[in-house]
Motif scaffolding. Structure first.
Motif, mmCIF file in Angstrom:
data_model
loop_
_atom_site.group_PDB
_atom_site.id
_atom_site.type_symbol
_atom_site.label_atom_id
_atom_site.label_comp_id
_atom_site.label_asym_id
_atom_site.label_seq_id
_atom_site.Cartn_x
_atom_site.Cartn_y
_atom_site.Cartn_z
ATOM 1 N N GLU A 1 21.500 -16.882 -54.775
ATOM 2 C CA GLU A 1 20.827 -16.024 -55.467
ATOM 3 C C GLU A 1 20.374 -14.814 -54.747
ATOM 4 O O GLU A 1 20.689 -13.727 -55.028
ATOM 5 C CB GLU A 1 20.051 -16.454 -56.523
ATOM 6 N N ARG A 2 19.775 -15.042 -53.506
ATOM 7 C CA ARG A 2 19.292 -14.205 -52.756
ATOM 8 C C ARG A 2 20.456 -13.562 -52.042
ATOM 9 O O ARG A 2 20.319 -12.283 -51.890
ATOM 10 C CB ARG A 2 18.305 -14.617 -51.857
ATOM 11 N N VAL A 3 21.451 -14.033 -51.787
ATOM 12 C CA VAL A 3 22.610 -13.297 -50.991
ATOM 13 C C VAL A 3 23.287 -12.497 -51.962
ATOM 14 O O VAL A 3 23.596 -11.272 -51.475
ATOM 15 C CB VAL A 3 23.647 -14.513 -50.472
ATOM 16 N N VAL A 4 23.473 -12.906 -52.950
ATOM 17 C CA VAL A 4 23.878 -11.897 -54.070
ATOM 18 C C VAL A 4 23.015 -10.806 -54.364
ATOM 19 O O VAL A 4 23.556 -9.549 -54.607
ATOM 20 C CB VAL A 4 24.293 -12.684 -55.522
ATOM 21 N N ALA A 5 21.751 -10.906 -54.514
ATOM 22 C CA ALA A 5 20.841 -10.010 -54.758
ATOM 23 C C ALA A 5 20.739 -9.014 -53.464
ATOM 24 O O ALA A 5 20.776 -7.397 -53.572
ATOM 25 C CB ALA A 5 19.434 -10.461 -54.944
ATOM 26 N N ASP A 6 20.845 -9.705 -52.127
ATOM 27 C CA ASP A 6 20.913 -8.485 -51.124
ATOM 28 C C ASP A 6 22.329 -7.851 -50.791
ATOM 29 O O ASP A 6 22.165 -6.787 -50.059
ATOM 30 C CB ASP A 6 20.466 -9.480 -49.698
ATOM 31 N N TYR A 7 23.241 -8.464 -51.336
ATOM 32 C CA TYR A 7 24.597 -7.675 -50.926
ATOM 33 C C TYR A 7 24.776 -6.298 -51.617
ATOM 34 O O TYR A 7 24.435 -5.978 -52.823
ATOM 35 C CB TYR A 7 25.899 -8.534 -51.604
ATOM 36 N N ASP A 8 25.000 -5.467 -50.875
ATOM 37 C CA ASP A 8 25.205 -4.048 -51.267
ATOM 38 C C ASP A 8 26.669 -3.849 -51.491
ATOM 39 O O ASP A 8 27.306 -2.859 -50.924
ATOM 40 C CB ASP A 8 24.758 -3.055 -50.200
ATOM 41 N N GLY A 9 26.814 -4.117 -52.691
ATOM 42 C CA GLY A 9 28.155 -3.838 -53.394
ATOM 43 C C GLY A 9 28.697 -4.728 -54.582
ATOM 44 O O GLY A 9 27.511 -5.612 -54.862
ATOM 45 N N ASP A 10 29.805 -4.829 -54.908
ATOM 46 C CA ASP A 10 30.357 -5.756 -55.944
ATOM 47 C C ASP A 10 30.849 -7.015 -55.547
ATOM 48 O O ASP A 10 31.849 -6.942 -54.968
ATOM 49 C CB ASP A 10 31.155 -4.975 -56.924
ATOM 50 N N MET A 11 30.163 -8.071 -55.525
ATOM 51 C CA MET A 11 30.627 -9.345 -55.019
ATOM 52 C C MET A 11 31.818 -9.760 -55.974
ATOM 53 O O MET A 11 32.516 -10.356 -55.401
ATOM 54 C CB MET A 11 29.261 -10.360 -55.102
ATOM 55 N N ALA A 12 31.810 -9.672 -56.916
ATOM 56 C CA ALA A 12 32.922 -10.097 -58.117
ATOM 57 C C ALA A 12 34.110 -9.285 -57.763
ATOM 58 O O ALA A 12 35.083 -9.942 -58.024
ATOM 59 C CB ALA A 12 32.426 -9.820 -59.558
ATOM 60 N N ALA A 13 33.977 -8.208 -57.174
ATOM 61 C CA ALA A 13 35.305 -7.299 -56.634
ATOM 62 C C ALA A 13 36.054 -8.271 -55.667
ATOM 63 O O ALA A 13 37.157 -7.734 -55.278
ATOM 64 C CB ALA A 13 34.952 -6.013 -56.726
ATOM 65 N N LEU A 14 35.293 -9.010 -54.974
ATOM 66 C CA LEU A 14 35.809 -9.557 -53.570
ATOM 67 C C LEU A 14 36.694 -10.623 -53.769
ATOM 68 O O LEU A 14 36.598 -11.245 -54.815
ATOM 69 C CB LEU A 14 34.790 -9.734 -52.617
ATOM 70 N N ASP A 15 37.803 -10.876 -52.959
ATOM 71 C CA ASP A 15 38.482 -12.247 -52.943
ATOM 72 C C ASP A 15 37.728 -13.387 -52.500
ATOM 73 O O ASP A 15 36.411 -13.119 -51.912
ATOM 74 C CB ASP A 15 39.807 -12.035 -52.059
ATOM 75 N N ARG A 16 37.838 -14.457 -52.674
ATOM 76 C CA ARG A 16 37.372 -15.694 -52.406
ATOM 77 C C ARG A 16 36.916 -15.743 -51.118
ATOM 78 O O ARG A 16 35.793 -16.101 -50.463
ATOM 79 C CB ARG A 16 38.115 -16.860 -53.002
ATOM 80 N N ASP A 17 37.848 -15.622 -50.023
ATOM 81 C CA ASP A 17 37.659 -15.618 -48.642
ATOM 82 C C ASP A 17 36.478 -14.503 -48.117
ATOM 83 O O ASP A 17 35.797 -15.005 -47.223
ATOM 84 C CB ASP A 17 38.802 -15.468 -47.932
ATOM 85 N N ALA A 18 36.573 -13.537 -48.725
ATOM 86 C CA ALA A 18 35.775 -12.553 -48.530
ATOM 87 C C ALA A 18 34.336 -13.000 -48.989
ATOM 88 O O ALA A 18 32.984 -12.677 -48.132
ATOM 89 C CB ALA A 18 35.992 -10.991 -48.870
ATOM 90 N N GLN A 19 34.333 -13.591 -50.084
ATOM 91 C CA GLN A 19 32.781 -13.930 -50.580
ATOM 92 C C GLN A 19 32.288 -14.964 -49.736
ATOM 93 O O GLN A 19 31.145 -15.112 -49.629
ATOM 94 C CB GLN A 19 33.292 -14.305 -52.158
ATOM 95 N N GLN A 20 33.097 -16.029 -49.453
ATOM 96 C CA GLN A 20 32.660 -17.050 -48.472
ATOM 97 C C GLN A 20 32.341 -16.409 -47.283
ATOM 98 O O GLN A 20 31.058 -17.166 -46.677
ATOM 99 C CB GLN A 20 33.809 -18.351 -48.215
ATOM 100 N N GLU A 21 32.973 -15.558 -46.438
ATOM 101 C CA GLU A 21 32.146 -14.991 -45.369
ATOM 102 C C GLU A 21 30.734 -14.677 -45.490
ATOM 103 O O GLU A 21 30.143 -14.506 -44.704
ATOM 104 C CB GLU A 21 33.315 -13.927 -44.781
ATOM 105 N N ILE A 22 30.754 -13.730 -46.642
ATOM 106 C CA ILE A 22 29.336 -13.272 -46.764
ATOM 107 C C ILE A 22 28.405 -14.049 -47.090
ATOM 108 O O ILE A 22 27.205 -14.276 -46.462
ATOM 109 C CB ILE A 22 29.544 -12.308 -48.002
ATOM 110 N N PHE A 23 28.582 -15.269 -47.661
ATOM 111 C CA PHE A 23 27.769 -16.484 -48.066
ATOM 112 C C PHE A 23 27.267 -17.058 -46.669
ATOM 113 O O PHE A 23 26.392 -17.621 -46.385
ATOM 114 C CB PHE A 23 28.153 -17.272 -49.089
ATOM 115 N N ARG A 24 28.482 -17.267 -45.866
ATOM 116 C CA ARG A 24 28.372 -17.967 -44.556
ATOM 117 C C ARG A 24 27.341 -16.963 -43.603
ATOM 118 O O ARG A 24 26.328 -17.578 -43.127
ATOM 119 C CB ARG A 24 29.869 -17.923 -43.909
#
Length: 554
Positions: free
Chosen positions: A207-230
């Motif tokens: 939840e903190r990763v999503v809150a800190d992300y400056d953009g629309d997380m839902a618009a990214l594909d799964r690989d890009a999302q996973q890299e941000i969470f990583r």
């Protein structure tokens, strides 16, 4: 009179005896080779030496004859009440009250420096400990290393070493992939991956990763999302680990990232160094290190046939990196599950041309169980599957937690009774020691109110048996510190402090520092205040080496 003084006196006595008895024998006798120890039974005196037994044969005499000559010489020295020969040739030495009591002033004058030595002066030591993967809160095995490692660093520094506390940040490998997939699964509302991490902290970090992300997380594909969470999830988890350790009184000088080894080419340089030394070979499309040359049970793959580096490749790069940074001694604290790893690590060090056990030293720590009402504490609500640093601190606090983790040898499994550590009684070892210090502070405060100060010092008045016993223990502190450093066993400090606390409480019950009623203040009261304050100083110094506070009131 200190053990150093006694050793010098014995040296001065034995040298002419050696020169008379056998030409050239004196050359083999050095001041450093003369040992002075506490007798196991204090009734035998203040100090004992086995010098006569060690030198009798090379000097062509029998131990008791040589011991008798040395004892006669010692008996003539100012500050020594008696020197007696015991058993096959031990020399038992009893100091005068004045010589023994002088220690109280020595300690007070030395203050925070009493107990320090020069065993490792000028030696740069890298001490790597904790190094928990940034995939969850620190479990109790890591917490034990946090307490023991930080205490060991303090003890080594007290012996003159230049210590760098280092945390190896494992941000390269499969466990980080599993962590990232676990965070992503929580974000997407999916079940935790079969090999993933559970626990409430995963949801908190996600939840903190999503809150800190400056953009629309839902618009990214799964690989890009996973890299941000990583990337950001690992960063957040590691910052939390650092904050928790800081709250536990443990900070590091260096946080070394595993990724750096691969990105900087350190692994490649290490392999080429070993290849130049003739210890690398290729077979079945893989690159190998010939560790069997140095006692390992089998040779180790460095680069797999698919071109991927094996786990040991990071160890090669990391060890060489430490040596290139100038560390003469490299201490690594590992958990019990890494016991089988020691052989290959020592072989690696020897392949580089180093000395196993000197340039590389590995300490293995056993697991810790927390007990409540006689039963093991269940898993942490937040971590899900493990008991954590927070669980320990929430139950008993930082001081009691650190002390409990340090007071036992780290190579033995440890059960910590939370109920006992929560008690304010003498059954609780940390309370027992801290209360002794608080009592010395209370005596000091009360002395000031009735006019007892340290304006006079008459050490010959410290003649009560409890004073002799207490002074004898206080004299031991520098030796205990040196021993704890040399053996890498800070638990020796804790056990010593418990002994001092016991002796102090017995002295307090038998010898008054403050005058009774209308009794005038005397030099005995003033001198005992020196002993009281010396005891407080030693306990304070010892607790400081364990990273535990020394309260003035309890």
């Amino acid at each position: 009179m200190t053990p150093t003084d006694l050793a010098q006196t014995l040296y001065d006595l034995v040298l002419p005896l050696a020169e008379r008895r056998q030409a050239g024998s004196a050359a083999s006798i050095t001041r450093e080779s003369i040992t002075i120890e506490r007798p196991k039974n204090r009734e035998h005196g203040d100090w004992t030496s086995n010098l006569a037994m060690r030198l009798a044969k090379p000097l062509g005499t029998n131990p008791r004859e040589l011991a008798t000559e040395l004892a006669e010489g010692l008996a003539q020295v100012d500050g020594i009440d008696s020197a007696e020969v015991a058993g096959p040739g031990f020399i038992n030495i009893r100091l005068s009250a004045s010589a023994a009591g002088q220690l109280a002033k020595t300690i007070v004058d030395a203050g925070a420096h009493y107990g320090e030595g020069d065993l490792y002066t000028g030696i740069p030591i890298n001490l790597e400990f904790v190094s928990a993967n940034p995939t969850g809160p620190i479990h109790m095995g890591g917490v034990r290393w946090a307490a023991v490692g930080d205490s060991l660093a303090r003890v080594l520094q007290a012996e003159g070493a230049s210590v760098t506390r280092e945390y190896y940040f494992n941000d390269h490998g499969s466990q980080i992939d599993r962590f990232a997939r676990s965070l992503l699964a929580h974000y997407l509302g999916e079940p935790t991956p079969e090999d993933g991490y559970g626990g409430a902290y995963i949801g908190e970090i996600a939840e903190r990763v999503v809150a800190d992300y400056d953009g629309d997380m839902a618009a990214l594909d799964r690989d890009a999302q996973q890299e941000i969470f990583r990337s950001h999830g690992t960063e957040l988890m590691f910052e939390e680990i650092k904050a928790k350790l800081h709250g536990f009184g443990v900070d590091f000088d260096v946080y070394f990232h595993e990724d750096h080894l691969h990105e900087s080419g350190a692994v490649g340089r290490a392999i080429e160094r070993l290849r130049a030394l003739g210890h690398v070979f290729e077979e079945d499309g893989a690159v190998w290190l010939r560790t069997t040359t140095f006692g390992d049970d089998r040779d180790r793959v460095i680069i797999r046939s698919n071109g991927e580096p094996a786990y040991i490749s990071g160890d090669l790069g990391y060890y060489l990196n430490k040596r290139e940074r100038g560390f003469e001694q490299n201490l690594i604290m590992l958990g019990a599950d890494h016991h089988g790893y020691v052989g290959r690590m020592m072989a690696m060090a020897e392949a580089f041309g180093d000395v196993p056990g000197v340039n590389l030293q590995i300490l293995i720590g056993q697991m810790v169980n927390l007990l409540k009402d006689g039963e093991p504490v269940k898993m942490s609500k937040r971590a899900g599957t493990i008991v954590t640093l927070d669980d320990l601190v929430d139950a008993v606090g930082v001081d009691a937690g650190r002390y409990a983790l340090v007071r036992s040898s780290s190579d033995s499994p440890l059960d910590i009774d939370l109920d006992l550590l929560a008690k304010r009684s003498n059954d609780n070892p940390v309370f027992y020691v801290q209360y002794a210090h608080a009592r010395t502070s209370a005596v000091d405060r009360n002395a000031a109110t009735v006019g007892v100060d340290r304006s006079a010092f008459a050490p010959e008045l410290l003649s009560h048996e409890t004073e002799s016993a207490l002074l004898g223990a206080l004299q031991e502190f520098p030796r205990i510190v040196a021993q704890a450093a040399e053996l890498r066993e800070p638990h020796r400090i804790a056990r010593y402090l418990e002994e001092v606390a016991g002796l102090y409480h017995r002295w307090y019950d038998n010898c008054r520092v403050l005058p009774l009623g209308d009794e005038p203040v005397s030099d005995l009261h003033r001198t005992r205040l020196w002993l009281n304050d010396a005891t407080g100083q030693v306990i304070r110094n010892g607790l400081g080496l364990l990273g535990v506070s020394a309260p003035e009131r309890m």
